[in-house]
Design an enzyme around this catalytic site. Sequence first.
Site, PDB file in Angstrom:
ATOM      1  N   ASP A 226       0.819  -1.204   0.000  1.00  0.00           N
ATOM      2  CA  ASP A 226       0.000   0.000   0.000  1.00  0.00           C
ATOM      3  C   ASP A 226       0.862   1.267   0.000  1.00  0.00           C
ATOM      4  O   ASP A 226       2.073   1.216  -0.209  1.00  0.00           O
ATOM      5  CB  ASP A 226      -0.930  -0.035   1.210  1.00  0.00           C
ATOM      6  N   GLY A 345     -11.656   6.018   5.515  1.00  0.00           N
ATOM      7  CA  GLY A 345     -12.530   6.085   6.671  1.00  0.00           C
ATOM      8  C   GLY A 345     -13.964   5.748   6.319  1.00  0.00           C
ATOM      9  O   GLY A 345     -14.282   5.423   5.170  1.00  0.00           O
ATOM     10  N   GLY A 385     -12.697   4.300   2.228  1.00  0.00           N
ATOM     11  CA  GLY A 385     -14.008   3.748   2.581  1.00  0.00           C
ATOM     12  C   GLY A 385     -15.160   4.453   1.933  1.00  0.00           C
ATOM     13  O   GLY A 385     -16.280   3.945   1.866  1.00  0.00           O
TER      14      GLY A 385
END
Length: 386
Positions: A226, A345, A385
Amino acid sequence: AKYIRLKNFCAQKHPVWVRISPLCIMPSKACSVAIAGVGAYAAAQAFLAPSVSPQVNQQQVRNLRQQPAATESSSAAAGALTLGVAGVAVASAAQVGKRTARRSQVVRQATAVAEKVFTKMPASVKPGVVTGQALVDLLNYAKENEFAIPGVNVVSSSSVNACMEAAKKAGGPVMVTFSRGGGQFLAGKAADNTDDAACIAGTVAGALHVRQVAKLYGVPVILHTDHCQKSWLPWFDGLIEASEEYFEKNGEPLFSSHMLDLSEESLEDNISICKKYLERMAKINLLLEMELGVTGGEEDGVDNTDVDSSRLYTQPEEVWQVYETLSAVPNGNFTVAAAFGNVHGVYAPGNVSLKPVILHNTQKFIKEKLGCDSDKPVSFVFHGGS
């Protein structure tokens, strides 16, 4: 134990369902013992409830839990009033069995659908870790069939196995992703991290675990790392060295791909550093993911919560500059994490302004520049998210 949270978004879309029985508000004080039994039963549901595939229609799942509620509540109430805790235990066991059967049926149906969708992979794509041309073929297959491959951040062998188990049940490919912090966690917090030694060792150890077991799950696995900002390049260098050593012995890299996130640098520096690394990575068939713009929110200790909102949106011209430069690298393969308002998030609807039309316009812009037949010349990556 089988329940998986897929990097932020599943925590929002597929929470653990806990239903507290209406018995908990019975007016009679004489039923206090029965209430205690029902309360224990209700709490246990968080652990007894089988996991539900992300592919399952959420309304179906809600219906499963809501439709029998009245009948179950009344029958359980009668049992509690008559038999006390023993009655609740018996009734609860029967209810769990019935619900398990119904839920399992929905999961099986959803899995069957998923298996039909992902049965015709490109010939080059085999079970296990996918690299090189097979990885490119898999990404192109995803674009052609209009689906995204989930990238799940892992921190242990257990979470690695859970991801691959989920992929096996769903019948599709998965991207197992190690962050720098996740690699250090896997090595253990007491391990010496001088010069990112623990971050490197933990990530490599996790990758070797994936290599050993991936084929056993029967699905294609993209072994990825990542976000890596400029100050973390020693970690990045150590991982490439590990892949170079693995390539000498096995004819393919240890990892499938790595991400360089130099979005905090100037566009010129971002592109030039990415090109330098891609030239090295291309020699061992490693794919590079680069980032343009900024993914908002916080992840792995990097906080972009208060970033200027204008940086959350990438322009087509910027992606073209990247595409033009990196495409010139012999045997170079790359993907682009272009920002379109996406944020790390979990957020309530309306708090984040997504503009995916930016990606559509970018594909169109680059197609016109190239004069190619493909409507999707760029392979995009979505973070966050949101």
